[in-house]
Scaffold this motif. Structure first.
Motif, short mmCIF file in Angstrom:
data_model
loop_
_atom_site.label_atom_id
_atom_site.label_comp_id
_atom_site.label_asym_id
_atom_site.label_seq_id
_atom_site.Cartn_x
_atom_site.Cartn_y
_atom_site.Cartn_z
N GLU A 127 -0.97 -10.18 -3.01
CA GLU A 127 -0.32 -8.96 -2.56
C GLU A 127 0.12 -8.10 -3.74
OE1 GLU A 127 3.01 -7.46 0.64
OE2 GLU A 127 3.07 -9.53 -0.03
N GLY A 128 0.61 -8.74 -4.79
CA GLY A 128 0.98 -8.00 -5.99
C GLY A 128 -0.21 -7.27 -6.58
N ILE A 129 -1.38 -7.91 -6.56
CA ILE A 129 -2.60 -7.28 -7.07
C ILE A 129 -2.96 -6.06 -6.22
CG2 ILE A 129 -5.10 -7.61 -7.37
CD1 ILE A 129 -4.46 -10.54 -8.13
N VAL A 130 -2.84 -6.20 -4.89
CA VAL A 130 -3.12 -5.06 -3.99
C VAL A 130 -2.17 -3.91 -4.29
CG1 VAL A 130 -3.09 -4.30 -1.58
CG2 VAL A 130 -4.10 -6.51 -2.17
N ALA A 131 -0.88 -4.21 -4.48
CA ALA A 131 0.09 -3.16 -4.80
C ALA A 131 -0.24 -2.49 -6.13
CB ALA A 131 1.50 -3.77 -4.86
N ILE A 164 0.85 -1.20 0.00
CA ILE A 164 0.00 0.00 0.00
C ILE A 164 0.88 1.25 0.00
CG2 ILE A 164 -1.83 1.25 1.22
CD1 ILE A 164 -2.66 -1.49 2.41
N PHE A 165 1.58 1.50 1.09
CA PHE A 165 2.43 2.69 1.18
C PHE A 165 3.61 2.59 0.21
CE2 PHE A 165 1.25 4.28 5.71
CZ PHE A 165 -0.08 4.19 5.37
N GLY A 166 4.21 1.39 0.12
CA GLY A 166 5.34 1.22 -0.79
C GLY A 166 4.93 1.47 -2.23
N ALA A 167 3.74 1.00 -2.62
CA ALA A 167 3.26 1.21 -3.98
C ALA A 167 2.93 2.68 -4.23
CB ALA A 167 2.03 0.34 -4.22
N ILE A 168 2.34 3.34 -3.24
CA ILE A 168 2.00 4.76 -3.40
C ILE A 168 3.25 5.60 -3.62
CG2 ILE A 168 1.14 6.79 -2.14
CD1 ILE A 168 -0.94 4.95 -0.84
N MET A 169 4.30 5.35 -2.84
CA MET A 169 5.54 6.10 -2.99
C MET A 169 6.35 5.61 -4.20
SD MET A 169 6.70 6.62 1.01
CE MET A 169 6.58 4.88 1.45
N GLY A 170 6.26 4.31 -4.47
CA GLY A 170 7.04 3.74 -5.56
C GLY A 170 6.54 4.11 -6.94
N ILE A 171 5.26 4.41 -7.07
CA ILE A 171 4.71 4.74 -8.40
C ILE A 171 5.30 6.04 -8.92
CG2 ILE A 171 2.72 6.06 -7.57
CD1 ILE A 171 2.90 3.65 -10.59
N MET A 172 5.94 6.83 -8.04
CA MET A 172 6.59 8.06 -8.50
C MET A 172 7.79 7.76 -9.40
SD MET A 172 4.88 10.64 -7.74
CE MET A 172 6.11 11.74 -8.39
N TYR A 173 8.24 6.51 -9.45
CA TYR A 173 9.28 6.14 -10.40
C TYR A 173 8.71 5.94 -11.80
CZ TYR A 173 12.50 5.54 -6.50
OH TYR A 173 13.30 5.77 -5.41
N GLY A 174 7.41 6.11 -11.95
CA GLY A 174 6.79 6.04 -13.26
C GLY A 174 6.24 4.66 -13.59
N PRO A 175 5.86 4.45 -14.85
CA PRO A 175 5.26 3.18 -15.27
C PRO A 175 6.15 1.96 -15.04
CG PRO A 175 4.88 4.88 -16.93
CD PRO A 175 5.84 5.45 -15.93
#
Length: 487
Positions: A276-280, A67-78
């Motif tokens: 978990e991958g789907i949640v991310a 959740i938090f890791g994906a939210i911050m990690g998406i800033m690296y782009g697609p």
């Protein structure tokens, strides 16, 4: 939205195709007695229904990462979408499945014992200390954000400190009580809340389909300072639990001690990681869609924490009732990782000390020092705790992947399924520790007044990876020669 749908299909398809292949490589034996059949003690070796074990495993490994890791990690782009999808299928789920099944075959042994059996007694001692400290670190790290969210949802006098104390008391109970008494009863409820959150947010993504980013659009690093935050290695450490996480291998033995048949290993260990991958994937897409774009997301995170984004997004998209259930799911995820982390710490310590855990006095003797150390670590700054946890987490994944590769070689099985992820994650973690400000770069800056260049850190990372690979291939040749001589 097309990218999201394709990614979702690939993740689900990966479970049924590559997951089945990995299970075949391992060699599942449904007739083989599992540890709970031979070691039942009513505390840690307790047979549980398969659906409960799945939910417990899923909640154990979920934490804040997807959740938090994906939210911050998406800033690296697609690129983040690609890492979540392919990292989950070919690295994370393989890592989780094989580590869980190897524990199952080893009588429910904890991770340090498994690693030591394959890599030697010296590595075993190192892993005992490293894994134990990581578990305590996880317990400390996963207190803060759920406490913040609970403080938002309750009256002002029930502040952050109050909820930290409540969560820590719960940690102690979950660590000491038999696994079916507290964890076995609460986790299904928490699991329903977390899955409701995921399904609800995913449904709303289709409503806001125009705002969901596509992989082929804006394919570049959206971090404000991309030179200080290159995709390799930074993204692969930031998005850990949503793709691959060493922490998961410390949790699998807990469920291996409750599993009634080897044939359930794939849906529980591989399946929980795919879930978990789907949640991310859902939260990465939702973060951009809700805020309106990468720039807007960065501005939002600059003015508030991921916890605030989760709260605002859930209430806006799911309404009051749905938002509360979603938030409860997000609160439950880190708490249910923190409590089982400390429980794992107890089991790891008990394994290498040789203490049986059937009596409460024995459990207290092992657990009290763990509780004290965890509370002391909680006094450290949260940002520092999270950065070191993230790196240690991926280092543990590296140890586990090399261990699994050695086991596969010794049993004449296809070892490339773990060798390639082991090589990749070795390059990631070594490059990271030489480049990241909190790594050796900090030491270099203090001693020499300069930070190591990215090129230097990358060269070190690749060199260490090649060295490990060379040593491993020598081991492969030697093992094959010994097998031929034995035959």
């Amino acid at each position: 939205m097309i990218s999201f749908i394709i990614s979702l299909i690939i993740l689900i398809g990966g479970y049924f195709t590559y997951g089945a292949f990995v299970a075949k490589v391992f060699g599942v034996d449904p007739s083989r007695p599992t540890p709970v059949k031979t070691k039942a003690d009513g505390v840690d070796y307790v047979e549980l229904p398969t659906w409960k074990i799945f939910l417990i495993q899923f909640l154990n490994i979920a934490g804040l990462g997807p959740i938090f890791g994906a939210i911050m990690g998406i800033m690296y782009g697609p690129a983040a979408f690609l890492w979540i999808v392919f990292g989950t299928i070919f690295a994370g789920a393989v890592h989780d499945y094989l580590s869980g099944m190897l524990s199952l075959r080893s009588g429910g042994a904890s991770l340090p014992e498994i690693v030591g059996d394959q890599l030697g007694s010296k590595v075993k001692m190192l892993m005992r200390v490293f894994a134990l400290l990581l578990m305590i670190l996880v317990g400390a790290v996963f207190v803060y954000n759920p406490a913040d969210l609970l403080a938002m949802l309750t009256p002002d006098h029930l502040d952050r400190i109050f909820w930290i104390c409540v969560i820590f008391i719960y940690y102690m109970a979950a660590t000491l009580l038999p696994i079916d008494k507290l964890i076995g009863k609460l986790y299904p409820l928490f699991g329903i809340a977390l899955l409701f959150m995921a399904i609800g947010i995913m449904a709303m993504l289709f409503v806001h389909a125009d705002s969901v980013p596509e992989v082929w659009h804006q394919f570049y690093n959206h971090k404000p300072d991309p030179e200080a935050n290159p995709i390799f290695p930074m993204m692969f450490v930031s998005i850990a639990c949503g793709a691959i996480s060493g922490f998961h291998a410390t949790q699998s033995p807990m469920m291996a001690r409750c599993l009634s048949n080897e044939k359930y290993g794939r849906p529980i260990f591989y399946g929980a990681m795919v879930t978990e991958g789907i949640v991310a994937l859902i939260w990465a897409a939702a973060a951009v869609a809700f805020t309106g774009g990468y720039g807007e997301l960065q501005e939002f995170l600059g003015n508030g924490s991921p916890a605030v984004l989760v709260n605002d997004l859930s209430k806006s998209w799911l309404g009051t009732f749905g938002g509360i259930l979603a938030i409860l799911g997000v609160i439950a995820a880190p708490i249910t990782s923190g409590d089982t982390a400390l429980r794992s710490a107890r089991l790891i310590a008990a394994d290498f000390m040789g203490y049986e855990q059937k009596k409460i006095a024995s459990r207290l003797m092992v657990s009290v020092p763990i509780f004290i150390l965890c509370f002391c670590i909680m006094l450290m700054p949260y940002d520092a705790l999270w950065r070191y946890f993230a790196w240690c987490n991926q280092v543990l994944a590296v140890f586990t992947l090399w261990t699994l590769s050695v086991w596969l070689v010794r049993h004449r099985k296809t070892f490339y399924i773990t060798l390639i992820p082991a090589m990749f994650m070795t390059a990631v973690t070594v490059t990271y520790i030489f480049f990241a400000p909190e790594g050796f770069g900090l030491l270099s800056e203090n001693l020499l007044g300069i930070l190591p260049s990215y090129e230097f850190a990358l060269a070190i990372g690749l060199s260490v990876t090649l060295l490990f690979t060379f040593m491993f291939m020598r081991f492969v040749r030697a093992t094959r020669e010994n097998i031929k001589l034995a035959d």
